[in-house]
Motif scaffolding. Structure first.
Motif, mmCIF file in Angstrom:
data_model
loop_
_atom_site.group_PDB
_atom_site.id
_atom_site.type_symbol
_atom_site.label_atom_id
_atom_site.label_comp_id
_atom_site.label_asym_id
_atom_site.label_seq_id
_atom_site.Cartn_x
_atom_site.Cartn_y
_atom_site.Cartn_z
ATOM 1 N N ILE A 1 -8.671 10.799 -9.712
ATOM 2 C CA ILE A 1 -8.322 10.366 -8.348
ATOM 3 C C ILE A 1 -8.738 8.912 -8.146
ATOM 4 N N GLN A 2 -9.941 8.585 -8.614
ATOM 5 C CA GLN A 2 -10.415 7.197 -8.465
ATOM 6 C C GLN A 2 -9.473 6.224 -9.157
ATOM 7 N N MET B 1 1.243 6.862 -2.945
ATOM 8 C CA MET B 1 0.505 7.653 -3.948
ATOM 9 C C MET B 1 0.878 9.133 -3.895
ATOM 10 N N ALA B 2 1.279 9.596 -2.716
ATOM 11 C CA ALA B 2 1.626 11.012 -2.562
ATOM 12 C C ALA B 2 2.761 11.437 -3.490
ATOM 13 N N LEU C 1 -6.315 5.925 -7.027
ATOM 14 C CA LEU C 1 -6.572 5.157 -5.796
ATOM 15 C C LEU C 1 -6.683 3.669 -6.103
ATOM 16 N N GLN C 2 -7.354 3.360 -7.196
ATOM 17 C CA GLN C 2 -7.499 1.955 -7.568
ATOM 18 C C GLN C 2 -6.134 1.345 -7.909
ATOM 19 N N SER D 1 -4.094 0.938 -4.690
ATOM 20 C CA SER D 1 -4.678 -0.080 -3.804
ATOM 21 C C SER D 1 -4.293 -1.472 -4.284
ATOM 22 N N GLY E 1 -1.911 -1.651 4.034
ATOM 23 C CA GLY E 1 -3.238 -1.039 3.998
ATOM 24 C C GLY E 1 -3.230 0.392 3.491
ATOM 25 N N ALA E 2 -4.096 1.199 4.108
ATOM 26 C CA ALA E 2 -4.281 2.579 3.660
ATOM 27 C C ALA E 2 -2.995 3.395 3.793
ATOM 28 N N THR E 3 -2.192 3.081 4.802
ATOM 29 C CA THR E 3 -0.937 3.838 4.985
ATOM 30 C C THR E 3 -0.007 3.622 3.792
ATOM 31 N N VAL F 1 -0.855 2.789 0.782
ATOM 32 C CA VAL F 1 -1.463 3.412 -0.409
ATOM 33 C C VAL F 1 -1.241 4.925 -0.393
ATOM 34 N N THR F 2 -1.582 5.582 0.715
ATOM 35 C CA THR F 2 -1.486 7.049 0.739
ATOM 36 C C THR F 2 -0.039 7.513 0.693
ATOM 37 N N CYS G 1 3.212 10.239 -6.628
ATOM 38 C CA CYS G 1 2.921 10.108 -8.054
ATOM 39 C C CYS G 1 2.439 11.457 -8.580
#
Lengths: 92, 294
Positions: free
Chosen positions: B254-255, B241-242, B258-259, B262, B233-235, B237-238, B244
């Motif tokens: 950012i969008q 992503m941190a 995030l996409q 995700s 999930g979000a964990t 992803v974040t 990259c």
């Protein structure tokens, strides 16, 4: 910080829903903050989404107790904690 | 370094990059293995000029600065619909090394560099080369990451983490066990028809272009014992992503990131991995890849 100020500061973040959670990424003009991402759980996500230009903490509390199985006291505490967290996030 | 003609093509992470100039172009050593004779339509065209114009971006809005207390890497300005870049000398942060302009389609760069003593220009001098690659990834389904990647012939695993977390150490461990190291510092991940591909990018040393199909991502840290936990999930992803490379002054950037993450985290498992820096971590990873907390 009043709720309307928080509402105005929402535009400084990009949000994306992943499952029941919400990811917040700050718009930033420097490289130091670029790895700062925040995850909001389901309750926090709900509060975030209900911060509008006209909302009051009472409105959010009512919406929270109507949508989740919690009493007013717990809702107030959740809102207070989350708004404090947001304030800290925004004034970084 | 090697003398090159006034026009050349590079193929990096499957992207075709065309450089052209009226002046002789020179490239840093790491780019030479990426030169290609392929002549398809380029993904990005870089027009290179000798000489740095004065007073560029003076009335433009500063939107991003990549600097810390010790170093100043680059500044970005919004200049009309284009982005303007000032690249600083990495040995002298007050000296401008290059100036560059990227158009709104992210397809055309103008790069201005001083002529060197050998009468050639060095348009992709660090850090502008990686900056150009980063903006290339923003054109499509791709990201650039600070990470190492080892391919054992079956699976390609990415290892990423904070500085000092053990990316190079992990590469050495896998390399000693016979794995191919795609790179141990900077990678491009692209969503392709076959899945998520990992590619190396030119470094300061010469290395052949490499790629592999990505199997898993491990967020690493040193630990007294090997331990792993699958994230979701979000964990997931974040946390991934941190690491990259990001210039988060534009919502659309950012969008897009995030996409990408995700979708990637739905298909590629992400693990939190504490590891002991010896060969034992290899069997531990393989044994726990389906894994919950161990």
């Amino acid at each position: 910080m009043i709720i309307q100020t928080l509402y105005n500061l929402k535009s400084k973040f990009v949000a994306r829903e992943v499952g029941n959670e919400l990811i917040l990424v700050p718009l930033t003009g420097n490289v130091a903050q670029m790895s700062e991402l925040f995850t909001l759980n389901e309750t926090a996500k709900f509060i975030w989404e209900n911060i509008t230009e006209e909302s009051t903490t009472k409105d959010i509390e009512t919406a929270l107790t109507n949508s989740f199985d919690i009493d007013s006291e717990t809702a107030q505490k959740d809102i207070e904690n989350f708004l404090t967290y947001l304030e800290q996030l925004f004034i970084k | 370094m090697k003398q090159q003609s006034n026009s050349l093509n590079l193929q990096i992470a499957g992207y075709l990059i065309r450089l052209s100039s009226d002046s002789p172009i020179e490239l840093e050593l790491g780019y030479e293995p990426f030169i290609t004779s392929k002549t398809a339509i380029a993904d990005v065209n870089i027009n290179c000029y000798a000489g740095i114009p004065a007073n560029l971006f003076q009335n433009d809005q500063l939107v991003f600065e990549a600097k810390n207390e010790e170093q100043r890497f680059y500044s970005i300005y919004r200049t009309g619909t284009d982005l303007g870049f000032i690249i600083y000398n990495q040995q002298d942060k007050d000296q401008i090394q290059q100036v560059a302009v990227l158009d709104e389609t992210f397809s055309h760069w103008k790069v201005y560099s001083e002529t060197q003593s050998n009468n050639k220009i060095l348009p992709l001098k660090y850090p502008l080369g990686p900056i150009i690659m980063h903006y290339l990834t923003l054109k499509g389904d791709a990201v650039m990451m600070h990470a190492s990647c080892a391919f054992d012939g079956t699976k390609a695993r990415i290892f990423t983490g904070f500085s000092g977390a053990g990316k190079s150490t992990m590469s050495k461990i896998w390399n000693n066990a016979g794995s191919l190291i795609i790179n141990d510092d900077r990678l491009i991940i692209r969503k392709q028809k076959t899945g998520y591909m990992v590619y190396n990018t030119p470094m300061y040393y010469a290395d052949q272009p490499k790629s592999a199909l990505l199997s898993s991502i491990h967020l690493i840290s040193h630990s007294p014992e090997n331990k792993t936990k699958k994230l979701s999930g979000a964990t997931a992803v974040t946390r991934s992503m941190a690491f990259c490379i990001q210039n988060n002054f534009e919502k659309q950037f950012i969008q897009s990131r995030l996409q990408f993450f995700s979708e990637l985290c739905l298909q590629i498992p992400v693990y939190d991995l504490g590891f002991v820096p010896d060969q034992s971590v290899i069997n531990f990873i393989i044994a726990n890849e389906t894994g919950e907390t161990k």
